[in-house]
Design a protein around this motif. Structure first.
Motif, PDB file in Angstrom:
ATOM      1  N   PRO A 189       0.820  -1.223   0.000  1.00  0.00           N
ATOM      2  CA  PRO A 189       0.000   0.000   0.000  1.00  0.00           C
ATOM      3  C   PRO A 189       0.855   1.275   0.000  1.00  0.00           C
ATOM      4  O   PRO A 189       0.429   2.308  -0.505  1.00  0.00           O
ATOM      5  N   ARG A 190       2.053   1.202   0.562  1.00  0.00           N
ATOM      6  CA  ARG A 190       2.958   2.356   0.513  1.00  0.00           C
ATOM      7  C   ARG A 190       3.345   2.634  -0.939  1.00  0.00           C
ATOM      8  O   ARG A 190       3.374   3.785  -1.369  1.00  0.00           O
ATOM      9  N   LEU A 191       3.619   1.576  -1.696  1.00  0.00           N
ATOM     10  CA  LEU A 191       3.884   1.758  -3.128  1.00  0.00           C
ATOM     11  C   LEU A 191       2.650   2.320  -3.829  1.00  0.00           C
ATOM     12  O   LEU A 191       2.784   3.145  -4.740  1.00  0.00           O
ATOM     13  N   PHE A 192       1.466   1.890  -3.415  1.00  0.00           N
ATOM     14  CA  PHE A 192       0.237   2.437  -3.989  1.00  0.00           C
ATOM     15  C   PHE A 192       0.165   3.943  -3.759  1.00  0.00           C
ATOM     16  O   PHE A 192      -0.235   4.694  -4.650  1.00  0.00           O
TER      17      PHE A 192
ATOM     18  N   LYS B 246       6.232  11.904 -14.510  1.00  0.00           N
ATOM     19  CA  LYS B 246       5.070  11.043 -14.269  1.00  0.00           C
ATOM     20  C   LYS B 246       5.271   9.659 -14.870  1.00  0.00           C
ATOM     21  O   LYS B 246       5.143   8.637 -14.179  1.00  0.00           O
ATOM     22  N   THR B 247       5.608   9.600 -16.128  1.00  0.00           N
ATOM     23  CA  THR B 247       5.776   8.320 -16.825  1.00  0.00           C
ATOM     24  C   THR B 247       6.930   7.517 -16.234  1.00  0.00           C
ATOM     25  O   THR B 247       6.804   6.301 -16.027  1.00  0.00           O
ATOM     26  N   ILE B 248       8.033   8.185 -15.948  1.00  0.00           N
ATOM     27  CA  ILE B 248       9.207   7.501 -15.400  1.00  0.00           C
ATOM     28  C   ILE B 248       8.875   6.903 -14.030  1.00  0.00           C
ATOM     29  O   ILE B 248       9.171   5.733 -13.765  1.00  0.00           O
ATOM     30  N   LEU B 249       8.258   7.710 -13.163  1.00  0.00           N
ATOM     31  CA  LEU B 249       7.917   7.233 -11.823  1.00  0.00           C
ATOM     32  C   LEU B 249       6.903   6.087 -11.869  1.00  0.00           C
ATOM     33  O   LEU B 249       7.080   5.071 -11.182  1.00  0.00           O
ATOM     34  N   ILE B 250       5.853   6.248 -12.653  1.00  0.00           N
ATOM     35  CA  ILE B 250       4.820   5.208 -12.714  1.00  0.00           C
ATOM     36  C   ILE B 250       5.400   3.903 -13.238  1.00  0.00           C
ATOM     37  O   ILE B 250       5.122   2.825 -12.694  1.00  0.00           O
ATOM     38  N   ARG B 251       6.234   3.980 -14.261  1.00  0.00           N
ATOM     39  CA  ARG B 251       6.848   2.767 -14.808  1.00  0.00           C
ATOM     40  C   ARG B 251       7.708   2.078 -13.743  1.00  0.00           C
ATOM     41  O   ARG B 251       7.610   0.863 -13.528  1.00  0.00           O
ATOM     42  N   GLN B 252       8.541   2.841 -13.056  1.00  0.00           N
ATOM     43  CA  GLN B 252       9.428   2.271 -12.034  1.00  0.00           C
ATOM     44  C   GLN B 252       8.636   1.710 -10.846  1.00  0.00           C
ATOM     45  O   GLN B 252       8.888   0.600 -10.386  1.00  0.00           O
ATOM     46  N   LEU B 253       7.674   2.475 -10.356  1.00  0.00           N
ATOM     47  CA  LEU B 253       6.892   2.035  -9.206  1.00  0.00           C
ATOM     48  C   LEU B 253       6.021   0.820  -9.537  1.00  0.00           C
ATOM     49  O   LEU B 253       5.871  -0.079  -8.702  1.00  0.00           O
ATOM     50  N   ASN B 254       5.463   0.775 -10.731  1.00  0.00           N
ATOM     51  CA  ASN B 254       4.680  -0.391 -11.142  1.00  0.00           C
ATOM     52  C   ASN B 254       5.555  -1.638 -11.218  1.00  0.00           C
ATOM     53  O   ASN B 254       5.123  -2.731 -10.844  1.00  0.00           O
ATOM     54  N   MET B 255       6.790  -1.475 -11.701  1.00  0.00           N
ATOM     55  CA  MET B 255       7.706  -2.610 -11.767  1.00  0.00           C
ATOM     56  C   MET B 255       8.050  -3.084 -10.355  1.00  0.00           C
ATOM     57  O   MET B 255       8.027  -4.287 -10.071  1.00  0.00           O
ATOM     58  N   MET B 256       8.327  -2.141  -9.457  1.00  0.00           N
ATOM     59  CA  MET B 256       8.638  -2.505  -8.073  1.00  0.00           C
ATOM     60  C   MET B 256       7.448  -3.221  -7.423  1.00  0.00           C
ATOM     61  O   MET B 256       7.625  -4.242  -6.749  1.00  0.00           O
ATOM     62  N   ALA B 257       6.248  -2.686  -7.636  1.00  0.00           N
ATOM     63  CA  ALA B 257       5.046  -3.286  -7.055  1.00  0.00           C
ATOM     64  C   ALA B 257       4.818  -4.690  -7.605  1.00  0.00           C
ATOM     65  O   ALA B 257       4.496  -5.620  -6.860  1.00  0.00           O
ATOM     66  N   SER B 258       5.006  -4.848  -8.907  1.00  0.00           N
ATOM     67  CA  SER B 258       4.795  -6.152  -9.533  1.00  0.00           C
ATOM     68  C   SER B 258       5.769  -7.191  -8.993  1.00  0.00           C
ATOM     69  O   SER B 258       5.374  -8.322  -8.676  1.00  0.00           O
ATOM     70  N   ARG B 259       7.020  -6.819  -8.871  1.00  0.00           N
ATOM     71  CA  ARG B 259       8.013  -7.760  -8.343  1.00  0.00           C
ATOM     72  C   ARG B 259       7.718  -8.130  -6.895  1.00  0.00           C
ATOM     73  O   ARG B 259       7.804  -9.298  -6.515  1.00  0.00           O
ATOM     74  N   LEU B 260       7.395  -7.137  -6.096  1.00  0.00           N
ATOM     75  CA  LEU B 260       7.069  -7.398  -4.689  1.00  0.00           C
ATOM     76  C   LEU B 260       5.849  -8.307  -4.581  1.00  0.00           C
ATOM     77  O   LEU B 260       5.835  -9.277  -3.828  1.00  0.00           O
TER      78      LEU B 260
ATOM     79  N   ILE C 243      -6.633  -3.549  -6.035  1.00  0.00           N
ATOM     80  CA  ILE C 243      -6.073  -2.199  -6.175  1.00  0.00           C
ATOM     81  C   ILE C 243      -4.811  -2.242  -7.028  1.00  0.00           C
ATOM     82  O   ILE C 243      -4.604  -1.376  -7.895  1.00  0.00           O
ATOM     83  N   PHE C 244      -3.973  -3.251  -6.815  1.00  0.00           N
ATOM     84  CA  PHE C 244      -2.757  -3.428  -7.615  1.00  0.00           C
ATOM     85  C   PHE C 244      -3.099  -3.517  -9.099  1.00  0.00           C
ATOM     86  O   PHE C 244      -2.504  -2.830  -9.930  1.00  0.00           O
ATOM     87  N   ARG C 245      -4.069  -4.361  -9.430  1.00  0.00           N
ATOM     88  CA  ARG C 245      -4.473  -4.528 -10.841  1.00  0.00           C
ATOM     89  C   ARG C 245      -4.996  -3.211 -11.434  1.00  0.00           C
ATOM     90  O   ARG C 245      -4.691  -2.875 -12.578  1.00  0.00           O
TER      91      ARG C 245
END
Length: 176
Positions: free
Chosen positions: A25-28, A42-56, A108-110
């Protein structure tokens, strides 16, 4: 001896599962806040954070949830007499609700992975604390067993909820 090994593995994966549910949820929050940034940030952060969330989510949180469930079931099969105790019924009810919370995080992740933002970062900060409440309740029930008065337990949880709420509000006020 088998029960001790099962219990040890169960505890290890409970810890890793909770680690994922504490951080997800912190990543959310960060993903939601990234949606309000200007391009290209925006695009750079969302791409990186989505990758981190997906791996976690898929490498740690989901496998830990599954192994926790399997080890917990194995413990109950190995020691079915635990089901005779009232505290175990309360614990299992809380664990069931915890899995529902886990599934809510998956939903929420999806949504966030598809770029759908239905929550504010403030709402996610509150949702982030739900796993903390489950952890506290389950640990106290398992450690204190039948010695835990339901009234004191509920009062304690309400006190913790109030403290968490105040903490979030103070953080929000000081952040601005």
């Amino acid at each position: 001896m088998t029960a001790l090994y099962l219990k040890a593995v169960h505890i290890i994966f409970v810890v890793t599962w909770f680690a994922g549910m504490f951080y997800m949820p912190r990543l959310f929050v960060y993903i939601i806040e990234a949606h309000s940034k200007q391009e290209p940030e925006k695009t750079i952060l969302i791409r990186q954070l989505n990758m981190m969330a997906s791996r976690l989510w898929f490498a740690i949180t989901w496998p830990s949830a599954i192994i926790t469930l399997c080890m917990g079931a194995s413990l109950l099969i190995n020691t079915p007499s635990w089901l005779e105790y009232g505290f175990m019924h309360i614990k299992l009810t809380l664990v069931f609700l915890l899995y529902l919370y886990h599934l809510s995080l998956h939903r929420i992740f999806r949504q966030l992975q598809r770029g759908i933002v239905n929550y504010t970062s403030q709402q996610m900060r509150f949702w982030n604390e739900v796993s903390t409440l489950f952890l506290i309740a389950i640990v106290f029930i398992i450690v204190l067993k039948d010695a835990l008065s339901m009234l004191w337990g509920l009062l304690g949880l309400f006190a913790i909820i109030i403290l968490i709420t105040l903490g979030i509000k103070i953080y929000k006020k000081n952040r601005k």
